[in-house]
Design a protein around this motif. Structure first.
Motif, PDB file in Angstrom:
ATOM      1  N   GLU A 188       0.812  -1.221   0.000  1.00 49.48           N
ATOM      2  CA  GLU A 188       0.000   0.000   0.000  1.00 49.48           C
ATOM      3  C   GLU A 188       0.842   1.267   0.000  1.00 49.48           C
ATOM      4  O   GLU A 188       0.324   2.353  -0.231  1.00 49.48           O
ATOM      5  CB  GLU A 188      -0.951   0.001   1.196  1.00 49.48           C
ATOM      6  CG  GLU A 188      -2.142  -0.922   1.040  1.00 49.48           C
ATOM      7  CD  GLU A 188      -3.227  -0.646   2.056  1.00 49.48           C
ATOM      8  OE1 GLU A 188      -2.984   0.109   3.019  1.00 49.48           O
ATOM      9  OE2 GLU A 188      -4.341  -1.187   1.880  1.00 49.48           O
ATOM     10  N   HIS A 189       2.145   1.141   0.260  1.00 50.23           N
ATOM     11  CA  HIS A 189       3.009   2.324   0.207  1.00 50.23           C
ATOM     12  C   HIS A 189       3.087   2.896  -1.208  1.00 50.23           C
ATOM     13  O   HIS A 189       3.502   4.038  -1.393  1.00 50.23           O
ATOM     14  CB  HIS A 189       4.409   1.984   0.720  1.00 50.23           C
ATOM     15  CG  HIS A 189       4.484   1.823   2.207  1.00 50.23           C
ATOM     16  ND1 HIS A 189       4.326   2.871   3.086  1.00 50.23           N
ATOM     17  CD2 HIS A 189       4.674   0.720   2.976  1.00 50.23           C
ATOM     18  CE1 HIS A 189       4.424   2.442   4.330  1.00 50.23           C
ATOM     19  NE2 HIS A 189       4.622   1.132   4.296  1.00 50.23           N
ATOM     20  N   ALA A 190       2.696   2.104  -2.203  1.00 52.64           N
ATOM     21  CA  ALA A 190       2.646   2.611  -3.569  1.00 52.64           C
ATOM     22  C   ALA A 190       1.442   3.509  -3.798  1.00 52.64           C
ATOM     23  O   ALA A 190       1.398   4.257  -4.775  1.00 52.64           O
ATOM     24  CB  ALA A 190       2.617   1.453  -4.559  1.00 52.64           C
ATOM     25  N   VAL A 191       0.456   3.443  -2.900  1.00 48.19           N
ATOM     26  CA  VAL A 191      -0.775   4.227  -3.037  1.00 48.19           C
ATOM     27  C   VAL A 191      -0.880   5.295  -1.954  1.00 48.19           C
ATOM     28  O   VAL A 191      -1.260   6.426  -2.219  1.00 48.19           O
ATOM     29  CB  VAL A 191      -2.010   3.296  -2.970  1.00 48.19           C
ATOM     30  CG1 VAL A 191      -3.302   4.104  -3.077  1.00 48.19           C
ATOM     31  CG2 VAL A 191      -1.948   2.238  -4.063  1.00 48.19           C
ATOM     32  N   TYR A 192      -0.512   4.916  -0.722  1.00 52.15           N
ATOM     33  CA  TYR A 192      -0.687   5.815   0.424  1.00 52.15           C
ATOM     34  C   TYR A 192       0.658   6.336   0.912  1.00 52.15           C
ATOM     35  O   TYR A 192       1.606   5.569   1.110  1.00 52.15           O
ATOM     36  CB  TYR A 192      -1.409   5.081   1.557  1.00 52.15           C
ATOM     37  CG  TYR A 192      -2.790   4.607   1.167  1.00 52.15           C
ATOM     38  CD1 TYR A 192      -3.826   5.510   0.957  1.00 52.15           C
ATOM     39  CD2 TYR A 192      -3.054   3.250   0.988  1.00 52.15           C
ATOM     40  CE1 TYR A 192      -5.085   5.071   0.588  1.00 52.15           C
ATOM     41  CE2 TYR A 192      -4.319   2.808   0.624  1.00 52.15           C
ATOM     42  CZ  TYR A 192      -5.329   3.728   0.424  1.00 52.15           C
ATOM     43  OH  TYR A 192      -6.579   3.296   0.059  1.00 52.15           O
ATOM     44  N   ASP A 193       0.731   7.631   1.120  1.00 54.19           N
ATOM     45  CA  ASP A 193       1.958   8.314   1.526  1.00 54.19           C
ATOM     46  C   ASP A 193       1.612   9.211   2.716  1.00 54.19           C
ATOM     47  O   ASP A 193       1.192  10.360   2.544  1.00 54.19           O
ATOM     48  CB  ASP A 193       2.489   9.140   0.350  1.00 54.19           C
ATOM     49  CG  ASP A 193       3.777   9.882   0.663  1.00 54.19           C
ATOM     50  OD1 ASP A 193       4.477   9.491   1.604  1.00 54.19           O
ATOM     51  OD2 ASP A 193       4.077  10.858  -0.055  1.00 54.19           O
ATOM     52  N   GLU A 194       1.759   8.660   3.936  1.00 52.36           N
ATOM     53  CA  GLU A 194       1.334   9.388   5.132  1.00 52.36           C
ATOM     54  C   GLU A 194       2.060  10.729   5.250  1.00 52.36           C
ATOM     55  O   GLU A 194       3.292  10.796   5.188  1.00 52.36           O
ATOM     56  CB  GLU A 194       1.588   8.545   6.385  1.00 52.36           C
ATOM     57  CG  GLU A 194       0.984   9.138   7.638  1.00 52.36           C
ATOM     58  CD  GLU A 194       1.031   8.184   8.814  1.00 52.36           C
ATOM     59  OE1 GLU A 194       0.358   8.462   9.826  1.00 52.36           O
ATOM     60  OE2 GLU A 194       1.728   7.148   8.726  1.00 52.36           O
TER      61      GLU A 194
END
Length: 388
Positions: free
Chosen positions: A293-299
């Motif tokens: 999910e780090h490819a989609v979500y960038d906190e």
């Protein structure tokens, strides 16, 4: 990145048992584990799953799959009053609130469906009746077997096998030319380039130079491959995830482009400057629940802000930075356009131009999707940035 296995404990026939616990998301092993088999009723299993009990399967493997499907049906079919209340709450929510409610519902559903647990032998084989041979898929995801027993959720195993099939089949990328050298084969844990609109933007934008390009966050290697196919003589591609670097290396070697692309393990930029620096960061500023999910979500928009802040220091005079970014976060109320423009200006950058494209993925046309309004309005852009 792969997570470090912990330990799961249970009792079988009065004897304490333990094994390695595998979870791509890093979720802790269930504190309560009960052995289960073909005699377990779906309603009972659903109640136990909602209570957080792990169901370590000892019966027929195909019946475990049927049980998981039954849990899915029960998780998706809420009682009428609860469904009406949830619908009213969603209707009254702001786009940002609707997004967070959607994510909460997804997380709760995932926890319930993660209750069906499958034991694996030390060679990744599954010693259950009618169990498939998934040893190759497990090896691709987790590395060579160590001889130690382990346990994983059935849902994760199914995802792992799905990734194995995608890796075999590959994703056709028209921008790479004609078959057979036009497919990208994603590895487990590396985001697949199934949304081709951003690849098309990179394939069509005017190149400021063909001497050198940096590809920040290489992933599967698809953008490095497109740049090389467009005649860029040398590409330096970075990623901090060893899985992504291994995936990119394999794809570029298969495409016969590895001699023109240098892969570097780094967070954001490699040393030096280039006339073209390309980055396709995660699009949504929210916390990722699993490595992929780090490819989609960038906190906190960490990668986006880091790329913008460091870009001018890595551009040659007259060079361009290509930022490929969806505006989905804007339609979700998570990051206004004014914030993006402010970060660009604060980094000493100017916008030379922008190419836009509408996504064509299935969710953009799915009126039943909880985020349909935002997805229907979404636009993906290639921002051509330069030092002021």
């Amino acid at each position: 990145m792969p997570t470090t296995p912990s330990t799961i404990h249970w009792t079988h026939q009065g004897q304490p048992q333990q094994a390695l616990w595998r979870s791509e998301s890093g979720a802790a092993a269930p504190r309560r584990v009960e052995t289960a088999d073909d005699t377990l009723a779906a309603d009972t299993a659903y109640r136990m799953a909602c209570e957080g009990t792990g169901l370590l399967w000892q019966g027929d493997f195909q019946n475990a799959r049927h049980l998981l499907q039954a849990l899915m049906r029960r998780a998706d079919k809420k009682p009428r009053k609860a469904a009406a209340k949830a619908s009213q709450k969603l209707a009254a929510a702001t786009p940002a609130e609707a997004f967070h409610l959607h994510r909460q519902a997804q997380a709760q559903r995932a926890r319930v469906l993660a209750s069906v647990l499958i034991p694996l032998e030390g060679d990744y084989s599954i010693a259950l009746r009618r169990a498939p041979d998934w040893r190759q898929a497990c090896t691709e995801a987790w590395g060579p077997a160590t001889g130690e027993r382990s346990v994983a959720t059935l849902r994760e195993l199914l995802g792992l096998v799905g990734a194995h099939e995608w890796r075999k089949k590959g994703v056709e990328i028209p921008a790479l030319g004609a078959p057979p050298l036009n497919r990208i084969h994603p590895h487990y844990g590396v985001f697949s380039p199934v949304r081709g609109e951003y690849v098309g933007l990179v394939a069509a934008a005017p190149l400021p130079s063909k001497a050198l390009a940096f590809d920040i966050g290489v992933g599967t290697g698809v953008l490095s491959a497109v740049l090389a196919c467009r005649g860029v003589q040398r590409v330096v591609a970075t990623d901090q995830d060893p899985r992504a670097l291994a995936c990119a290396r394999e794809n570029l070697q298969r495409l016969q482009l590895l001699d023109r692309v240098e892969l570097v393990q780094a967070d954001l930029f490699p040393p030096g400057r280039a006339p073209l620096v390309v980055c396709n960061p995660p699009w949504v500023p929210a916390r990722a629940n699993s490595p992929i999910e780090h490819a989609v979500y960038d906190e906190g928009s960490r990668m986006l802000k880091g790329f913008l802040a460091g870009l001018s220091a890595h551009l040659e005079p007259g060079g361009e930075g290509w930022l490929i970014l969806s505006d989905l976060a804007e339609h979700l109320g998570l990051r206004p356009r004014e914030q993006l423009l402010a970060w660009i200006a604060e980094a000493g950058l100017v916008v030379r131009g922008r190419q836009d494209v509408k996504p064509v993925h299935a969710k953009a046309a799915d009126a039943q999707d909880a985020l349909h309004a935002a997805r229907a309005a979404e636009v993906t852009s290639l921002w051509r940035l330069a030092a002021a």
